[in-house]
Design a protein around this motif. Structure first.
Motif, mmCIF file in Angstrom:
data_model
loop_
_atom_site.group_PDB
_atom_site.id
_atom_site.type_symbol
_atom_site.label_atom_id
_atom_site.label_comp_id
_atom_site.label_asym_id
_atom_site.label_seq_id
_atom_site.Cartn_x
_atom_site.Cartn_y
_atom_site.Cartn_z
ATOM 1 N N ALA A 124 55.689 50.081 50.058
ATOM 2 C CA ALA A 124 56.034 49.748 48.675
ATOM 3 C C ALA A 124 55.261 48.519 48.202
ATOM 4 O O ALA A 124 54.794 48.462 47.058
ATOM 5 C CB ALA A 124 57.537 49.512 48.546
ATOM 6 N N VAL A 125 55.102 47.533 49.075
ATOM 7 C CA VAL A 125 54.354 46.322 48.714
ATOM 8 C C VAL A 125 52.891 46.672 48.445
ATOM 9 O O VAL A 125 52.303 46.194 47.469
ATOM 10 C CB VAL A 125 54.477 45.258 49.834
ATOM 11 C CG1 VAL A 125 53.473 44.130 49.639
ATOM 12 C CG2 VAL A 125 55.890 44.709 49.888
ATOM 13 N N LYS A 126 52.303 47.518 49.288
ATOM 14 C CA LYS A 126 50.910 47.921 49.078
ATOM 15 C C LYS A 126 50.750 48.673 47.761
ATOM 16 O O LYS A 126 49.805 48.423 47.008
ATOM 17 C CB LYS A 126 50.420 48.789 50.236
ATOM 18 C CG LYS A 126 50.205 48.027 51.520
ATOM 19 C CD LYS A 126 49.784 48.947 52.645
ATOM 20 C CE LYS A 126 49.665 48.197 53.964
ATOM 21 N NZ LYS A 126 49.342 49.102 55.076
ATOM 22 N N TRP A 157 46.553 47.054 36.639
ATOM 23 C CA TRP A 157 46.977 46.478 35.362
ATOM 24 C C TRP A 157 46.178 45.216 35.044
ATOM 25 O O TRP A 157 45.840 44.957 33.886
ATOM 26 C CB TRP A 157 48.471 46.185 35.369
ATOM 27 C CG TRP A 157 49.263 47.406 35.041
ATOM 28 C CD1 TRP A 157 49.979 48.183 35.901
ATOM 29 C CD2 TRP A 157 49.394 48.025 33.757
ATOM 30 N NE1 TRP A 157 50.542 49.234 35.230
ATOM 31 C CE2 TRP A 157 50.201 49.167 33.911
ATOM 32 C CE3 TRP A 157 48.896 47.734 32.504
ATOM 33 C CZ2 TRP A 157 50.529 50.002 32.850
ATOM 34 C CZ3 TRP A 157 49.232 48.565 31.451
ATOM 35 C CH2 TRP A 157 50.041 49.683 31.625
ATOM 36 N N ASP A 158 45.871 44.416 36.064
ATOM 37 C CA ASP A 158 45.051 43.229 35.834
ATOM 38 C C ASP A 158 43.671 43.624 35.302
ATOM 39 O O ASP A 158 43.132 42.962 34.412
ATOM 40 C CB ASP A 158 44.910 42.413 37.124
ATOM 41 C CG ASP A 158 46.193 41.681 37.491
ATOM 42 O OD1 ASP A 158 47.085 41.548 36.623
ATOM 43 O OD2 ASP A 158 46.300 41.244 38.664
ATOM 44 N N GLU A 159 43.100 44.692 35.851
ATOM 45 C CA GLU A 159 41.805 45.172 35.370
ATOM 46 C C GLU A 159 41.902 45.625 33.919
ATOM 47 O O GLU A 159 41.026 45.316 33.101
ATOM 48 C CB GLU A 159 41.316 46.335 36.235
ATOM 49 C CG GLU A 159 40.887 45.939 37.626
ATOM 50 C CD GLU A 159 40.566 47.142 38.509
ATOM 51 O OE1 GLU A 159 40.467 48.274 37.980
ATOM 52 O OE2 GLU A 159 40.413 46.944 39.721
ATOM 53 N N ARG A 160 42.964 46.327 33.589
ATOM 54 C CA ARG A 160 43.145 46.785 32.210
ATOM 55 C C ARG A 160 43.270 45.610 31.254
ATOM 56 O O ARG A 160 42.681 45.602 30.173
ATOM 57 C CB ARG A 160 44.397 47.657 32.096
ATOM 58 C CG ARG A 160 44.253 49.017 32.707
ATOM 59 C CD ARG A 160 45.530 49.811 32.540
ATOM 60 N NE ARG A 160 45.409 51.123 33.137
ATOM 61 C CZ ARG A 160 46.387 52.001 33.192
ATOM 62 N NH1 ARG A 160 47.564 51.709 32.688
ATOM 63 N NH2 ARG A 160 46.201 53.175 33.745
ATOM 64 N N VAL A 184 48.473 47.531 44.499
ATOM 65 C CA VAL A 184 47.459 48.389 43.895
ATOM 66 C C VAL A 184 47.730 48.539 42.404
ATOM 67 O O VAL A 184 46.821 48.428 41.569
ATOM 68 C CB VAL A 184 47.416 49.767 44.599
ATOM 69 C CG1 VAL A 184 46.588 50.759 43.810
ATOM 70 C CG2 VAL A 184 46.865 49.618 46.008
ATOM 71 N N ALA A 185 48.999 48.774 42.065
ATOM 72 C CA ALA A 185 49.352 48.945 40.647
ATOM 73 C C ALA A 185 49.097 47.659 39.862
ATOM 74 O O ALA A 185 48.571 47.701 38.739
ATOM 75 C CB ALA A 185 50.814 49.357 40.517
ATOM 76 N N VAL A 186 49.431 46.525 40.436
ATOM 77 C CA VAL A 186 49.213 45.242 39.758
ATOM 78 C C VAL A 186 47.725 44.998 39.550
ATOM 79 O O VAL A 186 47.304 44.551 38.475
ATOM 80 C CB VAL A 186 49.862 44.086 40.552
ATOM 81 C CG1 VAL A 186 49.392 42.734 40.055
ATOM 82 C CG2 VAL A 186 51.380 44.183 40.471
#
Length: 117
Positions: free
Chosen positions: A56-58, A67-70, A62-64
């Motif tokens: 879940a942490v991984k 979103w940072d890239e977006r 990845v999701a964060v």
């Protein structure tokens, strides 16, 4: 444990249902499983839970990062559009600047009308 397909989830659900049924049957039969068996089952449960936490942490990381890239892309877009807007405003100011506008009286030739005879 990383669950990516419905088949994996169903397999896990069946496995857990079987274990639960087994523990209920052994508890209702009046037989208490040996402490060593309980300790082993708890250790396995803890190991599975820890693996799920790590997964879940991984996934969150990845999701964060996505979103940072977006957000970074959107910020670049805003800066670019703001620059274009500022350029257009400058062009508009230059076009409407009264010191550069020619005087209307000097630029046109006066047309004289003929006097009636």
């Amino acid at each position: 444990m990383n669950i990516k397909t419905l088949e994996q989830a169903l397999k896990l659900q069946n496995d857990l249902a079987t274990r639960l049924t087994h523990s209920l049957v052994s508890g209702t039969a009046g037989k208490v499983p040996p402490i060593e068996v309980l300790v082993k089952e708890k250790e396995q449960s803890v190991a599975r839970a820890q693996a799920e936490v790590e997964t879940a942490v991984k996934e969150r990381d990845v999701a964060v990062s996505r979103w940072d890239e977006r957000v970074a892309q959107r910020k670049v877009s805003v800066v670019k559009l703001q620059g274009e807007l500022n350029d257009l405003k400058k062009q508009l100011e230059e076009r409407n600047d009264p010191s550069k506008v020619r005087k209307a009286g000097n630029s046109k030739k006066e047309v004289r009308s003929k006097k009636p005879q």
